[in-house]
Design a protein around this motif. Sequence first.
Motif, PDB file in Angstrom:
ATOM      1  N   ALA A  35      47.027  56.582   1.366  1.00 53.46           N
ATOM      2  CA  ALA A  35      47.475  55.554   2.311  1.00 53.46           C
ATOM      3  C   ALA A  35      46.532  54.360   2.244  1.00 53.46           C
ATOM      4  O   ALA A  35      45.312  54.521   2.331  1.00 53.46           O
ATOM      5  CB  ALA A  35      47.529  56.115   3.730  1.00 53.46           C
ATOM      6  N   ALA A  36      47.098  53.183   2.072  1.00 51.29           N
ATOM      7  CA  ALA A  36      46.320  51.946   2.059  1.00 51.29           C
ATOM      8  C   ALA A  36      46.727  51.098   3.257  1.00 51.29           C
ATOM      9  O   ALA A  36      47.913  50.949   3.554  1.00 51.29           O
ATOM     10  CB  ALA A  36      46.558  51.181   0.759  1.00 51.29           C
ATOM     11  N   PHE A  37      45.738  50.548   3.951  1.00 53.07           N
ATOM     12  CA  PHE A  37      46.014  49.693   5.103  1.00 53.07           C
ATOM     13  C   PHE A  37      44.803  48.791   5.325  1.00 53.07           C
ATOM     14  O   PHE A  37      43.747  48.962   4.689  1.00 53.07           O
ATOM     15  CB  PHE A  37      46.285  50.542   6.355  1.00 53.07           C
ATOM     16  N   SER A  38      44.963  47.834   6.199  1.00 51.48           N
ATOM     17  CA  SER A  38      43.856  46.910   6.477  1.00 51.48           C
ATOM     18  C   SER A  38      43.347  47.105   7.893  1.00 51.48           C
ATOM     19  O   SER A  38      44.093  47.516   8.791  1.00 51.48           O
ATOM     20  CB  SER A  38      44.295  45.452   6.270  1.00 51.48           C
ATOM     21  N   ILE A  39      42.063  46.823   8.072  1.00 48.41           N
ATOM     22  CA  ILE A  39      41.448  46.829   9.400  1.00 48.41           C
ATOM     23  C   ILE A  39      40.675  45.523   9.564  1.00 48.41           C
ATOM     24  O   ILE A  39      40.351  44.861   8.573  1.00 48.41           O
ATOM     25  CB  ILE A  39      40.502  48.031   9.596  1.00 48.41           C
ATOM     26  N   GLU A  40      40.399  45.172  10.786  1.00 48.85           N
ATOM     27  CA  GLU A  40      39.626  43.958  11.040  1.00 48.85           C
ATOM     28  C   GLU A  40      38.153  44.312  11.225  1.00 48.85           C
ATOM     29  O   GLU A  40      37.801  45.147  12.054  1.00 48.85           O
ATOM     30  CB  GLU A  40      40.151  43.236  12.280  1.00 48.85           C
ATOM     31  N   VAL A  41      37.305  43.713  10.415  1.00 47.50           N
ATOM     32  CA  VAL A  41      35.866  43.939  10.489  1.00 47.50           C
ATOM     33  C   VAL A  41      35.193  42.597  10.728  1.00 47.50           C
ATOM     34  O   VAL A  41      35.226  41.710   9.871  1.00 47.50           O
ATOM     35  CB  VAL A  41      35.328  44.582   9.191  1.00 47.50           C
ATOM     36  N   GLU A  42      34.627  42.400  11.917  1.00 45.07           N
ATOM     37  CA  GLU A  42      33.958  41.148  12.291  1.00 45.07           C
ATOM     38  C   GLU A  42      34.869  39.938  12.034  1.00 45.07           C
ATOM     39  O   GLU A  42      34.463  38.933  11.474  1.00 45.07           O
ATOM     40  CB  GLU A  42      32.634  41.004  11.525  1.00 45.07           C
ATOM     41  N   VAL A  91      37.414  39.686  10.025  1.00 45.56           N
ATOM     42  CA  VAL A  91      37.947  39.542   8.668  1.00 45.56           C
ATOM     43  C   VAL A  91      38.748  40.793   8.311  1.00 45.56           C
ATOM     44  O   VAL A  91      38.305  41.920   8.563  1.00 45.56           O
ATOM     45  CB  VAL A  91      36.803  39.343   7.643  1.00 45.56           C
ATOM     46  N   GLU A  92      39.945  40.610   7.711  1.00 44.36           N
ATOM     47  CA  GLU A  92      40.754  41.745   7.281  1.00 44.36           C
ATOM     48  C   GLU A  92      40.138  42.393   6.048  1.00 44.36           C
ATOM     49  O   GLU A  92      39.790  41.707   5.082  1.00 44.36           O
ATOM     50  CB  GLU A  92      42.181  41.292   6.968  1.00 44.36           C
ATOM     51  N   GLN A  93      40.007  43.715   6.092  1.00 47.89           N
ATOM     52  CA  GLN A  93      39.419  44.472   4.996  1.00 47.89           C
ATOM     53  C   GLN A  93      40.345  45.628   4.620  1.00 47.89           C
ATOM     54  O   GLN A  93      41.087  46.154   5.458  1.00 47.89           O
ATOM     55  CB  GLN A  93      38.043  45.016   5.386  1.00 47.89           C
ATOM     56  N   LEU A  94      40.251  46.038   3.353  1.00 49.45           N
ATOM     57  CA  LEU A  94      41.104  47.104   2.824  1.00 49.45           C
ATOM     58  C   LEU A  94      40.434  48.469   2.966  1.00 49.45           C
ATOM     59  O   LEU A  94      39.262  48.635   2.625  1.00 49.45           O
ATOM     60  CB  LEU A  94      41.411  46.848   1.345  1.00 49.45           C
ATOM     61  N   VAL A  95      41.223  49.444   3.465  1.00 46.78           N
ATOM     62  CA  VAL A  95      40.784  50.838   3.523  1.00 46.78           C
ATOM     63  C   VAL A  95      41.800  51.681   2.756  1.00 46.78           C
ATOM     64  O   VAL A  95      43.014  51.473   2.889  1.00 46.78           O
ATOM     65  CB  VAL A  95      40.676  51.344   4.978  1.00 46.78           C
ATOM     66  N   VAL A  96      41.298  52.616   1.946  1.00 46.75           N
ATOM     67  CA  VAL A  96      42.172  53.528   1.207  1.00 46.75           C
ATOM     68  C   VAL A  96      41.784  54.964   1.554  1.00 46.75           C
ATOM     69  O   VAL A  96      40.612  55.340   1.434  1.00 46.75           O
ATOM     70  CB  VAL A  96      42.053  53.315  -0.318  1.00 46.75           C
ATOM     71  N   VAL A  97      42.767  55.729   2.010  1.00 43.85           N
ATOM     72  CA  VAL A  97      42.574  57.155   2.268  1.00 43.85           C
ATOM     73  C   VAL A  97      43.286  57.916   1.156  1.00 43.85           C
ATOM     74  O   VAL A  97      44.488  57.715   0.931  1.00 43.85           O
ATOM     75  CB  VAL A  97      43.131  57.572   3.646  1.00 43.85           C
ATOM     76  N   GLN A  98      42.566  58.766   0.450  1.00 43.07           N
ATOM     77  CA  GLN A  98      43.097  59.449  -0.722  1.00 43.07           C
ATOM     78  C   GLN A  98      42.871  60.958  -0.617  1.00 43.07           C
ATOM     79  O   GLN A  98      41.776  61.422  -0.322  1.00 43.07           O
ATOM     80  CB  GLN A  98      42.423  58.920  -1.996  1.00 43.07           C
ATOM     81  N   THR A  99      43.933  61.729  -0.893  1.00 44.03           N
ATOM     82  CA  THR A  99      43.846  63.186  -0.869  1.00 44.03           C
ATOM     83  C   THR A  99      43.337  63.723  -2.204  1.00 44.03           C
ATOM     84  O   THR A  99      43.768  63.271  -3.270  1.00 44.03           O
ATOM     85  CB  THR A  99      45.212  63.814  -0.561  1.00 44.03           C
ATOM     86  N   VAL A 100      42.436  64.687  -2.128  1.00 45.20           N
ATOM     87  CA  VAL A 100      41.929  65.394  -3.308  1.00 45.20           C
ATOM     88  C   VAL A 100      42.713  66.701  -3.459  1.00 45.20           C
ATOM     89  O   VAL A 100      43.048  67.352  -2.459  1.00 45.20           O
ATOM     90  CB  VAL A 100      40.419  65.684  -3.160  1.00 45.20           C
ATOM     91  N   LYS A 101      43.000  67.089  -4.688  1.00 48.78           N
ATOM     92  CA  LYS A 101      43.720  68.337  -4.925  1.00 48.78           C
ATOM     93  C   LYS A 101      42.941  69.507  -4.325  1.00 48.78           C
ATOM     94  O   LYS A 101      41.712  69.557  -4.402  1.00 48.78           O
ATOM     95  CB  LYS A 101      43.916  68.565  -6.420  1.00 48.78           C
ATOM     96  N   ARG A 102      43.667  70.450  -3.771  1.00 48.33           N
ATOM     97  CA  ARG A 102      43.031  71.588  -3.111  1.00 48.33           C
ATOM     98  C   ARG A 102      42.118  72.360  -4.064  1.00 48.33           C
ATOM     99  O   ARG A 102      41.054  72.843  -3.679  1.00 48.33           O
ATOM    100  CB  ARG A 102      44.111  72.524  -2.539  1.00 48.33           C
ATOM    101  N   THR A 103      42.545  72.465  -5.327  1.00 43.39           N
ATOM    102  CA  THR A 103      41.757  73.229  -6.305  1.00 43.39           C
ATOM    103  C   THR A 103      40.456  72.537  -6.687  1.00 43.39           C
ATOM    104  O   THR A 103      39.588  73.143  -7.319  1.00 43.39           O
ATOM    105  CB  THR A 103      42.586  73.462  -7.573  1.00 43.39           C
ATOM    106  N   GLU A 104      40.321  71.246  -6.325  1.00 42.36           N
ATOM    107  CA  GLU A 104      39.145  70.470  -6.738  1.00 42.36           C
ATOM    108  C   GLU A 104      38.163  70.204  -5.604  1.00 42.36           C
ATOM    109  O   GLU A 104      37.102  69.621  -5.836  1.00 42.36           O
ATOM    110  CB  GLU A 104      39.607  69.119  -7.324  1.00 42.36           C
ATOM    111  N   ILE A 105      38.503  70.627  -4.391  1.00 43.64           N
ATOM    112  CA  ILE A 105      37.705  70.246  -3.223  1.00 43.64           C
ATOM    113  C   ILE A 105      36.251  70.703  -3.343  1.00 43.64           C
ATOM    114  O   ILE A 105      35.318  69.942  -3.072  1.00 43.64           O
ATOM    115  CB  ILE A 105      38.341  70.810  -1.934  1.00 43.64           C
ATOM    116  N   ARG A 106      36.030  71.944  -3.748  1.00 39.35           N
ATOM    117  CA  ARG A 106      34.674  72.501  -3.754  1.00 39.35           C
ATOM    118  C   ARG A 106      33.796  71.928  -4.862  1.00 39.35           C
ATOM    119  O   ARG A 106      32.569  71.928  -4.746  1.00 39.35           O
ATOM    120  CB  ARG A 106      34.747  74.024  -3.873  1.00 39.35           C
TER     121      ARG A 106
END
Length: 576
Positions: free
Chosen positions: A493-500, A502-517
């Motif tokens: 998921a990509a979205f923007s937030i306001e930081v001081e 200014v609009e900034q980009l945040v990316v939330v990315q899922t890691v495969k379950r088999t790779e977490i550890r």
Amino acid sequence: MMLNNFVDNKRVNFAWLLQQRAKSKPNRTAFIYLEDGENQKLSVTYSELDEQARKIAGFLQSKGCAGERVLLLYPSGIDYIAAFFGCLYAGAIAVPLYQLRNNRRALLRMHSVWQDAQAKFILSTKANLQVFNDNQDILPQFNGSILVATNEIDISYVHDWQEPDYQEIAYLQYTSGSTGTPKGVMVAHHNLVHNSEITHHAWANDESSTIVSWLPLHHDMGLIAKILQAVYVGSLCVLMSPVHFIQKPWRWLKAISEYKAKLSGAPNFAYDLCVEKIKPEQLIDLDLSHWQIVYTGAEPVRSMTIDKFSRKFAVCGFNKESFYPCYGLAEITLNATSNDVKGSPKCITLATNKLEQGIVERVVTAVDGENTRTFVACGKALRDQKIKIVNPSTLNEVNENEIGEIWLSGPSKTLGYWNKPEETALTFHAEIANKPGVKYLRSGDLGFLQAERLYIVGRHKDLIIIRGKNYYPIDIEFSSESAALELEQNDSAAFSIEVEGVEQLVVVQTVKRTEIRKVDSIKIKEFIRKTIIDDHEINPYEIVLVIPGQIPKTSSGKVQRKLCKQLYLEQALKVI
């Protein structure tokens, strides 16, 4: 029995259609449900389904159900279908929802829908209704709602059923919103008949066209494109639960092969899942040569997905030309556009730097290093539906080489949102500037038309604007997911937030379950950051790696970016 001639007949609805099926072909199997996703079967004929619907309707009528809202809280299966038709037979307004579970978030959302719909009845099976007794600490009293276990209704109520004075509204389709204020789309009987007819015309299916589905029955794609389309043309429909598909995607293709299905479809992620999870040795016994209508919609359609799926399953007789990219939404009943002719899906490649300015500039031959994006056409408007591309700020139609909001009109446009007159007026009664008269539905989606074919770019509300440039979340998400093999596809998921200020980009990315550890999170974030900078010339403010199941999605698989942003700001995501 062809039904085209009845589309404009106001007395025709799906209660009447099922009765005609029960009379003309009483012993024909209507639905088969694969209890384990493979072999254990439950089935129902048209006459048996008609009888079950009459029994439920007779009971509801004895309790004064006319015009009342009825929550359906079932797992996928024949009980769900019988309850939906029981509401239609009774002249009540069905409210299809998901199976009751001991899950706080799901229960609270169900309660918010119940409040909004002011439902008098709650229908499920006896076993499922036990959830109410188990969760009195979460759920307040339901203020006199009647809980009905439909599998315990006495058969004698069949004889009590009487043809009702049908309400205009057939059912409420609650949209998969991200807030506590759900919206119920008022779907009229004539909407269902019209959309079923234009879908039937586009796909050229008939009573011999077996349908296979794992889609949730409370979602419009599962309910209308599968259940009601089967009744509309009189074909067999084979069902399994979404859980059984997710566990083993092979089960979906096995059912298509075994029952020689002509029609089946799903959101884009389902085809990616089949490519990733189905092993080469599982292809041997699959015959997909009968699968002629392979529709894909509900989320952005990716050309890469179509290519990969077609290549992998070509050995099973699969034909790439069978893909039917579609576009639709609950507010237009379901389908608005679909492929108009058989042939490989149409694609167009555009320059990314022009997209940032809202301009459609075609790239015939991409040069190495040149940022481009390929879009898949979702077909043309179906029959008497109309599509306009409109500037969401000026409300003027845009030129063919510009991106704008998709506006729709036609008989499949639904009545509005239940008990929300202001939102209904804003969304369903829009007029193009200087062209008053026609009332359009504002979809909230951005797109463009080329040779009358519709291309989807993204959601207007999800648009990220940083330093005056437009960034479409789906582009950034695709870059993130492709940065490393350890990352899940279709799960960012990509979205923007306001930081001081200014609009900034945040990316939330899922890691495969088999790779977490074993994943090196610092290294993976560097890969993601470099890929996004290379592709979009923007440096993310933060990249968040999460475990599977953290990114909220709708029942059709669409990423709920607004809710994901809220969870991020509340620090409620389970971060690696």
